[in-house]
Structures are given as C-alpha cells and as structure tokens.
Design a protein around this motif. Structure first.
Motif, PDB file in Angstrom:
ATOM      1  N   GLY A 193      12.363  22.238  27.833  1.00  0.00           N
ATOM      2  CA  GLY A 193      10.941  21.895  27.845  1.00  0.00           C
ATOM      3  C   GLY A 193      10.086  22.913  27.108  1.00  0.00           C
ATOM      4  O   GLY A 193      10.588  23.776  26.380  1.00  0.00           O
ATOM      5  N   GLN A 194       8.795  22.841  27.334  1.00  0.00           N
ATOM      6  CA  GLN A 194       7.831  23.744  26.707  1.00  0.00           C
ATOM      7  C   GLN A 194       7.963  25.145  27.291  1.00  0.00           C
ATOM      8  O   GLN A 194       8.151  25.293  28.499  1.00  0.00           O
ATOM      9  CB  GLN A 194       6.409  23.248  26.966  1.00  0.00           C
ATOM     10  N   LYS A 195       7.851  26.141  26.437  1.00  0.00           N
ATOM     11  CA  LYS A 195       7.938  27.509  26.960  1.00  0.00           C
ATOM     12  C   LYS A 195       6.599  27.933  27.551  1.00  0.00           C
ATOM     13  O   LYS A 195       5.534  27.456  27.159  1.00  0.00           O
ATOM     14  CB  LYS A 195       8.420  28.478  25.886  1.00  0.00           C
ATOM     15  N   LYS A 196       6.706  28.825  28.543  1.00  0.00           N
ATOM     16  CA  LYS A 196       5.526  29.362  29.209  1.00  0.00           C
ATOM     17  C   LYS A 196       5.864  30.757  29.696  1.00  0.00           C
ATOM     18  O   LYS A 196       7.025  31.068  29.969  1.00  0.00           O
ATOM     19  CB  LYS A 196       5.114  28.470  30.376  1.00  0.00           C
ATOM     20  N   ASP A 197       4.853  31.605  29.812  1.00  0.00           N
ATOM     21  CA  ASP A 197       5.066  32.938  30.366  1.00  0.00           C
ATOM     22  C   ASP A 197       4.964  32.855  31.874  1.00  0.00           C
ATOM     23  O   ASP A 197       4.093  32.164  32.417  1.00  0.00           O
ATOM     24  CB  ASP A 197       4.025  33.930  29.830  1.00  0.00           C
ATOM     25  N   LYS A 198       5.898  33.546  32.544  1.00  0.00           N
ATOM     26  CA  LYS A 198       5.925  33.488  34.000  1.00  0.00           C
ATOM     27  C   LYS A 198       6.390  34.825  34.545  1.00  0.00           C
ATOM     28  O   LYS A 198       7.315  35.437  34.007  1.00  0.00           O
ATOM     29  CB  LYS A 198       6.864  32.378  34.456  1.00  0.00           C
ATOM     30  N   GLU A 199       5.751  35.252  35.635  1.00  0.00           N
ATOM     31  CA  GLU A 199       6.189  36.474  36.308  1.00  0.00           C
ATOM     32  C   GLU A 199       7.259  36.098  37.328  1.00  0.00           C
ATOM     33  O   GLU A 199       7.016  35.314  38.242  1.00  0.00           O
ATOM     34  CB  GLU A 199       5.031  37.183  36.991  1.00  0.00           C
ATOM     35  N   LEU A 200       8.447  36.647  37.135  1.00  0.00           N
ATOM     36  CA  LEU A 200       9.572  36.423  38.032  1.00  0.00           C
ATOM     37  C   LEU A 200       9.862  37.718  38.782  1.00  0.00           C
ATOM     38  O   LEU A 200       9.194  38.731  38.572  1.00  0.00           O
ATOM     39  CB  LEU A 200      10.793  35.961  37.225  1.00  0.00           C
ATOM     40  N   ILE A 201      10.866  37.709  39.630  1.00  0.00           N
ATOM     41  CA  ILE A 201      11.203  38.879  40.439  1.00  0.00           C
ATOM     42  C   ILE A 201      11.449  40.118  39.583  1.00  0.00           C
ATOM     43  O   ILE A 201      11.029  41.211  39.941  1.00  0.00           O
ATOM     44  CB  ILE A 201      12.437  38.585  41.320  1.00  0.00           C
ATOM     45  N   THR A 202      12.087  39.946  38.433  1.00  0.00           N
ATOM     46  CA  THR A 202      12.471  41.098  37.602  1.00  0.00           C
ATOM     47  C   THR A 202      11.520  41.361  36.444  1.00  0.00           C
ATOM     48  O   THR A 202      11.829  42.155  35.559  1.00  0.00           O
ATOM     49  CB  THR A 202      13.902  40.919  37.060  1.00  0.00           C
ATOM     50  N   GLY A 203      10.364  40.692  36.412  1.00  0.00           N
ATOM     51  CA  GLY A 203       9.388  40.960  35.367  1.00  0.00           C
ATOM     52  C   GLY A 203       8.799  39.695  34.771  1.00  0.00           C
ATOM     53  O   GLY A 203       9.012  38.591  35.263  1.00  0.00           O
TER      54      GLY A 203
END
Length: 105
Positions: free
Chosen positions: A49-59
């Motif tokens: 799908g479309q890329k998006k910036d996301k804050e996950l557990i490791t950054g």
C-alpha cells in the motif's frame, strides 16, 4: 506458477494464498497490531500500500501496509525506510502478523 511442494511456507489464514517461504523468515521476535509477528526478508503474493511515517516501538519508520493479493486481508507491513541508523537492517523487509497466517508443510 512457482512450485513450492516440499517447502515449508506461510499462507494467508483467510484464503490460503502462499505469502512467505520458511527460508525467508528472519526473526520470530517482533510485535504488530494484533500481537506477535514475524520478520521476513521477502514476501510473495502481497500488494504494498501507500507508504506513511509511523512511530513504532523501536523508532520512526516509513512503512507501507501489505495486503494479500487474493483476498485483500491486511497481513502486516513493509519497512520502507528507517530513520535511525541502528534500524536500517529492517529496510525492505516485511512484518507479517502471526494471527493472519497459517504455516503449511
């Protein structure tokens, strides 16, 4: 069509579409929306799908959801870019939620 006979693989739990080979499994120690997940170096029969910036557990990462190419089920995501240099090993790899796949031998 590829012949996967005799190779352990992971299928979409919803429609049994082959998603990843056991040989492409990098780690079983990941976490996703629905719980435990696996990290794969390659996935097949998926739509990115479309890329998006996301804050996950490791950054913070640029990720794109991945969907089964047969039934459209959301399976996990692809790491497009890691903003932390220590996490760049994940770039181009796939997180697939355990709850969304079935292992087949």
């Amino acid at each position: 069509m590829a012949d996967f006979r005799g190779q352990p693989l992971y299928n979409c739990r919803n429609c049994k579409n082959p998603i990843a080979l056991r040989d492409d499994l990098v780690s079983k120690k990941f976490w996703a929306k629905s719980g435990p997940a696996y990290l794969f170096s390659h996935a097949m029969n998926v739509v990115v799908g479309q890329k998006k910036d996301k804050e996950l557990i490791t950054g913070v990462f640029s990720i794109a959801d991945i969907y089964c190419s047969n039934c459209g089920e959301v399976l996990g995501w692809k790491y497009v870019r890691a903003y932390d240099a220590t996490q760049t090993y994940k770039e181009g790899k796939f997180i697939i939620e355990i709850a969304k796949v079935a292992k087949l031998y």
